[in-house]
Design a protein around this motif. Structure first.
Motif, short mmCIF file in Angstrom:
data_model
loop_
_atom_site.label_atom_id
_atom_site.label_comp_id
_atom_site.label_asym_id
_atom_site.label_seq_id
_atom_site.Cartn_x
_atom_site.Cartn_y
_atom_site.Cartn_z
N LYS A 1 1.00 -1.27 -0.03
CA LYS A 1 0.05 -0.02 0.05
C LYS A 1 0.81 1.15 -0.13
O LYS A 1 0.39 2.36 -0.50
N ASN A 2 1.98 1.13 0.53
CA ASN A 2 2.96 2.58 0.59
C ASN A 2 3.76 2.57 -0.92
O ASN A 2 4.50 3.50 -0.84
N SER A 3 3.52 1.57 -1.59
CA SER A 3 4.52 1.64 -2.95
C SER A 3 3.25 1.94 -4.10
O SER A 3 2.86 0.93 -4.60
N GLY A 4 3.00 3.16 -4.17
CA GLY A 4 1.78 3.61 -5.15
C GLY A 4 2.04 3.71 -6.70
O GLY A 4 1.08 4.21 -7.36
N ASN A 5 3.33 3.42 -7.08
CA ASN A 5 3.41 3.57 -8.73
C ASN A 5 3.38 5.01 -9.16
O ASN A 5 3.07 5.40 -10.24
N GLN A 6 3.85 6.09 -8.10
CA GLN A 6 3.65 7.17 -8.78
C GLN A 6 5.25 8.07 -8.43
O GLN A 6 6.17 7.79 -7.47
N LEU A 7 5.77 8.61 -9.36
CA LEU A 7 6.92 9.56 -9.50
C LEU A 7 6.78 11.00 -9.79
O LEU A 7 5.84 11.13 -10.70
N LEU A 8 6.88 11.82 -9.00
CA LEU A 8 6.78 13.21 -9.12
C LEU A 8 7.75 13.76 -10.50
O LEU A 8 8.96 13.32 -10.51
N PHE A 9 7.14 14.02 -11.70
CA PHE A 9 7.74 14.44 -12.83
C PHE A 9 8.89 15.23 -12.72
O PHE A 9 9.83 15.15 -13.45
N SER A 10 9.05 16.38 -11.77
CA SER A 10 9.74 17.34 -11.62
C SER A 10 11.25 16.44 -11.15
O SER A 10 12.22 17.24 -10.88
N SER A 11 11.04 15.35 -10.76
CA SER A 11 12.24 14.69 -10.35
C SER A 11 13.22 14.21 -11.33
O SER A 11 14.34 14.12 -11.36
N VAL A 12 12.62 14.07 -12.61
CA VAL A 12 13.29 13.81 -13.77
C VAL A 12 14.80 14.60 -13.90
O VAL A 12 15.68 13.87 -14.42
N ASP A 13 14.72 15.86 -13.99
CA ASP A 13 15.68 16.71 -14.20
C ASP A 13 16.97 16.39 -13.48
O ASP A 13 18.20 16.34 -13.60
#
Length: 362
Positions: free
Chosen positions: A271-283
């Protein structure tokens, strides 16, 4: 009628979405977790309530739920103790770093538990901004902070009387492998480094899953990040993308189908691994090179474990080729990137090899 600013922002959003989809079709957009195709998701603001248990709580499985600090961020971890643990003794200890997008209860925790059965103290923890650990914004994947998470975990371990401060090692899985190698270059309290299905997250974002991404792809991706940051600076909600495909199809590479099966089904879902990545992490990810200065600065023994059939095997070979220290690349026959996460035969072979490696070098 919309004002001119709204029209401009909406136009930029649609342009960014189109550009993302073009890159997805080219197979360049990749995940920190298994470098799978990133899928654009609806914009939304996520709030995660951070809950941790007291370090005094001990489960029947020799597990202590603990917290430690990385700067101002409260980190959450599970400390695994050997059978017949004696608080008056000192033990060799391993800090275990999970894949991007994962949490301590998944493959990192599995390896930590099995190594504890081999006589080691082990610590599996949630990365800052993820899982039960604190940190805002949520779902940020900042490689610099991920490396500092490891340093801070070592800080914590040195405060425990039953940890032998001269026998602390690191183990990293997937992106956690790259982070662990990078941390060890300048963190000399780490005396040996092991990895499983190692990945340099920055290299993966620059070159793609198969290592054939182009500079043009990278620049287009950075353009999309820049556009999104402008949108968010002007009031738009944060953009989140997926680590692994939510709906793989016949054209999805084997590694990525297996990643979805692990992370998005009861096989490994948490439940704590939601398959979400903040897009602004990419740079930040693209700018990170886990192997930078590895030839000069990595002096600790290095063990790289990978599946012989893993699509990510080239990444373990990349670390092996660059490192000048005492090193070994150990292949598990017929294993893939993801079967090294939880399939008993493959995991047990890796754990046996890791235990021997740590016993020899700690």
């Amino acid at each position: 009628m919309k004002n001119s600013t709204s029209i401009i922002l909406n136009t930029r959003l649609e342009t960014g979405k189109s550009q993302l989809h073009r890159l997805v079709k080219k197979g360049f957009l990749i995940s920190t977790l298994t470098f799978g195709t990133m899928i654009f998701t609806a914009q939304a603001t996520f709030a995660v309530e951070v809950k941790t248990k007291s370090s005094s709580e001990v489960s029947q499985q020799n597990t202590r739920h603990i917290t430690f600090k990385n700067g101002q961020i409260l980190m959450a971890g599970n400390l695994y103790l050997p059978d017949n643990f004696n608080e008056k003794k000192q033990y060799p200890t391993i800090i275990v770093t999970h894949p991007g997008g994962g949490v301590k209860e998944q493959t990192a925790g599995l390896y930590a538990q099995k190594l504890a059965k081999k006589g080691f103290i082990t610590l599996a923890f949630d990365a800052s901004h993820q899982g039960e650990s604190g940190g805002e914004p949520r779902f940020l994947e900042n490689p610099t902070e991920r490396v500092e998470d490891i340093r801070s975990g070592v800080d914590y371990l040195t405060t425990l009387k039953f940890v032998d401060k001269n026998r602390i090692a690191a183990l990293g899985i997937c992106a956690g492998g790259g982070y662990s190698i990078n941390a060890a270059m300048t963190e000399h309290r780490i005396k040996a480094v092991g990895t499983v299905s190692a990945v340099d997250i920055g290299l993966g974002f620059r070159k793609g899953w198969n290592g054939d991404g182009t500079l043009s792809d990278q620049l287009k991706l950075l353009d999309s990040v820049a556009q999104q940051r402008t949108l968010e600076a002007n009031g738009a909600n944060p953009l989140y993308i997926n680590y692994v495909p939510e709906q793989p199809n016949a054209n999805t590479p084997r590694d990525l189908r297996e990643a979805t099966e692990y992370y998005r089904t009861p096989r490994g879902q948490h439940k704590n691994s939601g398959n979400q990545l903040l897009f602004s992490s990419v740079d930040k990810i693209i700018a990170f090179d886990a192997a930078e200065n590895i030839q000069e600065l990595l002096t600790q023994p290095l063990l790289l474990i990978a599946g012989s059939d893993a699509g990510s095997l080239w990444q373990s070979k990349h670390f092996y080729d660059l490192a000048k220290t005492k090193k070994e690349l150990f292949l598990v026959d017929h294993a893939t990137h993801m079967t090294m996460y939880d399939q008993p035969d493959h995991v047990d072979k890796a754990v046996a090899k890791l235990a021997s490696f740590y016993n020899t070098n700690l």
